[in-house]
Design a protein around this motif. Sequence first.
Motif, PDB file in Angstrom:
ATOM      1  N   ASN A  11       0.847  -1.184   0.000  1.00  0.00           N
ATOM      2  CA  ASN A  11       0.000   0.000   0.000  1.00  0.00           C
ATOM      3  C   ASN A  11       0.883   1.234   0.000  1.00  0.00           C
ATOM      4  OD1 ASN A  11      -2.179   1.680   0.129  1.00  0.00           O
ATOM      5  ND2 ASN A  11      -2.676   1.240   2.264  1.00  0.00           N
ATOM      6  N   PRO A  12       0.781   2.086  -0.989  1.00  0.00           N
ATOM      7  CA  PRO A  12       1.676   3.240  -1.046  1.00  0.00           C
ATOM      8  C   PRO A  12       1.355   4.280   0.032  1.00  0.00           C
ATOM      9  CG  PRO A  12       0.031   3.396  -2.770  1.00  0.00           C
ATOM     10  CD  PRO A  12      -0.165   2.062  -2.120  1.00  0.00           C
ATOM     11  N   ALA A  13       2.389   4.947   0.523  1.00  0.00           N
ATOM     12  CA  ALA A  13       2.180   6.004   1.508  1.00  0.00           C
ATOM     13  C   ALA A  13       2.058   7.344   0.786  1.00  0.00           C
ATOM     14  CB  ALA A  13       3.341   6.035   2.493  1.00  0.00           C
ATOM     15  N   LEU A  14       1.502   8.312   1.497  1.00  0.00           N
ATOM     16  CA  LEU A  14       1.368   9.654   0.933  1.00  0.00           C
ATOM     17  C   LEU A  14       2.734  10.318   0.944  1.00  0.00           C
ATOM     18  CD1 LEU A  14      -0.879  11.644  -0.059  1.00  0.00           C
ATOM     19  CD2 LEU A  14      -0.916  12.532   2.268  1.00  0.00           C
ATOM     20  N   GLU A  15       3.284  10.607  -0.248  1.00  0.00           N
ATOM     21  CA  GLU A  15       4.609  11.195  -0.317  1.00  0.00           C
ATOM     22  C   GLU A  15       4.641  12.364  -1.293  1.00  0.00           C
ATOM     23  OE1 GLU A  15       6.987   7.814  -1.225  1.00  0.00           O
ATOM     24  OE2 GLU A  15       7.195   7.271   0.895  1.00  0.00           O
ATOM     25  N   ALA A  16       5.612  13.222  -1.055  1.00  0.00           N
ATOM     26  CA  ALA A  16       5.715  14.409  -1.911  1.00  0.00           C
ATOM     27  C   ALA A  16       5.908  13.979  -3.367  1.00  0.00           C
ATOM     28  CB  ALA A  16       6.893  15.265  -1.467  1.00  0.00           C
ATOM     29  N   VAL A  17       5.253  14.694  -4.252  1.00  0.00           N
ATOM     30  CA  VAL A  17       5.333  14.394  -5.670  1.00  0.00           C
ATOM     31  C   VAL A  17       6.671  14.906  -6.206  1.00  0.00           C
ATOM     32  CG1 VAL A  17       4.340  15.007  -7.900  1.00  0.00           C
ATOM     33  CG2 VAL A  17       2.854  14.485  -5.965  1.00  0.00           C
ATOM     34  N   ALA A  18       7.327  14.048  -6.996  1.00  0.00           N
ATOM     35  CA  ALA A  18       8.584  14.491  -7.609  1.00  0.00           C
ATOM     36  C   ALA A  18       8.280  15.571  -8.640  1.00  0.00           C
ATOM     37  CB  ALA A  18       9.279  13.296  -8.277  1.00  0.00           C
ATOM     38  N   ASP A  19       9.181  16.499  -8.771  1.00  0.00           N
ATOM     39  CA  ASP A  19       9.058  17.652  -9.673  1.00  0.00           C
ATOM     40  C   ASP A  19       7.633  18.198  -9.792  1.00  0.00           C
ATOM     41  OD1 ASP A  19       9.525  15.011 -11.510  1.00  0.00           O
ATOM     42  OD2 ASP A  19       7.967  16.278 -12.398  1.00  0.00           O
ATOM     43  N   ALA A  20       7.061  18.489  -8.610  1.00  0.00           N
ATOM     44  CA  ALA A  20       5.719  19.061  -8.594  1.00  0.00           C
ATOM     45  C   ALA A  20       5.771  20.507  -9.044  1.00  0.00           C
ATOM     46  CB  ALA A  20       5.148  18.983  -7.183  1.00  0.00           C
ATOM     47  N   THR A  21       4.666  20.964  -9.612  1.00  0.00           N
ATOM     48  CA  THR A  21       4.610  22.356 -10.057  1.00  0.00           C
ATOM     49  C   THR A  21       4.320  23.299  -8.895  1.00  0.00           C
ATOM     50  OG1 THR A  21       2.336  21.894 -10.663  1.00  0.00           O
ATOM     51  CG2 THR A  21       3.960  21.923 -12.436  1.00  0.00           C
ATOM     52  N   ALA A  22       3.702  22.774  -7.849  1.00  0.00           N
ATOM     53  CA  ALA A  22       3.402  23.614  -6.698  1.00  0.00           C
ATOM     54  C   ALA A  22       3.871  22.934  -5.421  1.00  0.00           C
ATOM     55  CB  ALA A  22       1.896  23.874  -6.615  1.00  0.00           C
ATOM     56  N   ARG A  23       4.143  23.703  -4.412  1.00  0.00           N
ATOM     57  CA  ARG A  23       4.616  23.145  -3.141  1.00  0.00           C
ATOM     58  C   ARG A  23       3.484  22.390  -2.444  1.00  0.00           C
ATOM     59  NH1 ARG A  23       6.309  27.260   0.636  1.00  0.00           N
ATOM     60  NH2 ARG A  23       6.717  25.508   2.020  1.00  0.00           N
ATOM     61  N   GLY A  24       3.887  21.435  -1.656  1.00  0.00           N
ATOM     62  CA  GLY A  24       2.898  20.734  -0.836  1.00  0.00           C
ATOM     63  C   GLY A  24       2.019  19.770  -1.606  1.00  0.00           C
ATOM     64  N   HIS A  25       2.461  19.379  -2.787  1.00  0.00           N
ATOM     65  CA  HIS A  25       1.696  18.408  -3.576  1.00  0.00           C
ATOM     66  C   HIS A  25       2.153  17.008  -3.200  1.00  0.00           C
ATOM     67  CE1 HIS A  25      -0.221  17.552  -7.764  1.00  0.00           C
ATOM     68  NE2 HIS A  25      -0.567  16.670  -6.843  1.00  0.00           N
ATOM     69  N   ARG A  26       1.260  16.226  -2.643  1.00  0.00           N
ATOM     70  CA  ARG A  26       1.635  14.884  -2.226  1.00  0.00           C
ATOM     71  C   ARG A  26       0.625  13.888  -2.779  1.00  0.00           C
ATOM     72  NH1 ARG A  26       2.468  14.401   3.964  1.00  0.00           N
ATOM     73  NH2 ARG A  26       0.428  15.416   4.116  1.00  0.00           N
ATOM     74  N   THR A  27       1.101  12.677  -3.020  1.00  0.00           N
ATOM     75  CA  THR A  27       0.186  11.649  -3.512  1.00  0.00           C
ATOM     76  C   THR A  27       0.621  10.282  -3.008  1.00  0.00           C
ATOM     77  OG1 THR A  27      -0.925  10.781  -5.479  1.00  0.00           O
ATOM     78  CG2 THR A  27       1.423  11.234  -5.683  1.00  0.00           C
ATOM     79  N   ALA A  28      -0.290   9.339  -3.043  1.00  0.00           N
ATOM     80  CA  ALA A  28       0.016   7.977  -2.614  1.00  0.00           C
ATOM     81  C   ALA A  28      -0.202   7.049  -3.785  1.00  0.00           C
ATOM     82  CB  ALA A  28      -0.879   7.586  -1.433  1.00  0.00           C
ATOM     83  N   CYS A  29       0.842   6.899  -4.611  1.00  0.00           N
ATOM     84  CA  CYS A  29       0.715   6.032  -5.785  1.00  0.00           C
ATOM     85  C   CYS A  29       2.095   5.529  -6.172  1.00  0.00           C
ATOM     86  CB  CYS A  29       0.086   6.799  -6.949  1.00  0.00           C
ATOM     87  SG  CYS A  29      -0.269   5.742  -8.361  1.00  0.00           S
TER      88      CYS A  29
END
Lengths: 335, 322
Positions: free
Chosen positions: A302-320
Amino acid sequence: MSVLLDVQDLQTRFKVRQGYVYAVNGVSFRLEEGETLAVVGESGCGKSVTMLSLVRLLPPAASIESGQVLLKGADLLQLDQRQLREVRGGQIGMIFQDPMTSLNPFINIGAQMAEPLIYHRGMGKKQALARSAELLEMVGIPDGETRLREYPHQFSGGMRQRVMIAMAMACEPAVLIADEPTTALDVTIQAQIVELVKALRDRSGVAVVWITHDLSVVAGIADRVIVMYAGYVVEEASVDALFEDPRHPYTVGLLGALPSLDGDAHRLTTIGGSPPDLADQPTFCPFHPRCPYAIERCRTENPALEAVADATARGHRTACWVDIRELQSPVVSGS
Amino acid sequence: MTTQELSATSGIELAQASRSNLWQDALARLAANRLAVIGIIPIVLLFFVALFGPTLTPYDFLAQDFTARLDSPSREHWLGTDELGRDVFSRILYGARTAVSVGLVSTAISLVVGLIMGSLAGYLGGRVDILVVWLTDVTRSMPALLLAIVINLTLKVPLEAWMEQLYLETKNTFFRQTMWVDLVLVFGALALIQWPGYARLIRGQILSIRSRNYVLAARALGMPTSRILTRYVIPNAMGPLIVAVSAGLGGAMVLESAFSFLGVGVQLPIPSWGKMISDGLRMWQTHPHLLAGPAVMMAVITVSFAWLGDGLNDALNPRQWK
């Protein structure tokens, strides 16, 4: 801006005939002062249970297993009933989905609105009624003094929701939790209610948590969005980043199900199936059976909620596990 | 357009705004129900007679006149006399007192027991709930009349013996009056028969109201439990309860008569309509007035309570509120 509400690792489960249903599984989020946070997801994703857990208004079968709910640094989960009642209505106002049944049919609007003012603010009855009349006018119900003497059945659905909002805002709470307040209303009334909450927010500076499954409402009101699925936060982003650069397949699915005004008319996509009731902490991604991008790893971890690599905006996190941008078209899942 | 202007253009809006109190609203609806209003008249009369009966009666209900036995209705004896020359009209008026006191006391007892058991079950849930529901099921599984007969047969003798013993110990003549034993047994039997109905009604009411959104909304506003109970739960549970009590009062009176008719209710010399009906039945072919008086009375009161209960149900049923 400082953090107003800090929820950490909240877990809530329901006792059922055989074991438990895990409704909220380690949800963490922050709400800053004056911010509007939207919580989206289908029915049954744990949105409402999460919010009810914050102020411990859960049905008897539900229990909060772990976590912290820090409101201005104080943990709401540790308060006794008395202190908790001070928070409810005083610090945290709530409005609910169905305004038609949210008012006591037996007492008039005035007596009903005066209750929290008398109880939380120690106002006299006269004073509380005068304030209630002001509040009614504030939420756009003219002739407040007369309407205070009326009963809920003399109000329409939209009017009742305005009354509910006035009651929730009566004691000037720091946080307003709106649990799908527009779902049961006509579309035109929905827009009015959204505008009303926006106006009240801008005037009073209250922080808003807006639960909805309607992404079009989100775009109009929210600063930040968390997407919930099966009791997990699967994506968290600022509202612009979420709409422009969604990273979780579930969010993509939700956006795909939204009609758009520009572009060619095409059949709206849907997400097949429905969210699972988790009987145990899963050892797989709870979304994988419905996910067009699912890979082998999704079935075992089960993936954990982690910061998105090279996100366009700060604080973008996803679990995938999958970086969905790498894939041109969804792979057809074998399951 | 403002509300006032709207009101001016459509009379409906104005009429609605002027109706403010829900109880007044319900009362107006009740007053508009012709059958209910007709039903109220005999009921008010009944209670009046029950209160002032002994002072209104032309004769004492025990006074025997052997020169006028089994007289037909006449100017002296409006409804005739019975075998012992007692005035039937006086006995019917006095019987109203029996009927009303039995109705009120047994309903009060069963209501209190039902309220406690029902709210315990509704609030606490779990095992208490299961136990209470099981108890009501067991009680309701027994036929009412059979239960009354069993109570009467098993408890009457020991109770009378106990009162006799109390008399011997205290020398208080109060304990010699065996009619109190009858009354206590009738009250007890009726309460035992009726409490499960109230308990289940209240339990159901509390269960349904507790999960209503307005209760959740009140809790979300930080209202304390006691305030939620008194302002939100109890008022909303009242409607069906009032209807049930109205029907229950009539029902208790009918049951008391049925007990007396079968000989397990109040015993002579207290007049009871049921007993009078059962006595009158023996010679209805020769002296129909003995049967007709109490039977017609019984029928009128039963129908009145049914109509009133029906009217209350319509007046207090929120589904019919517009």
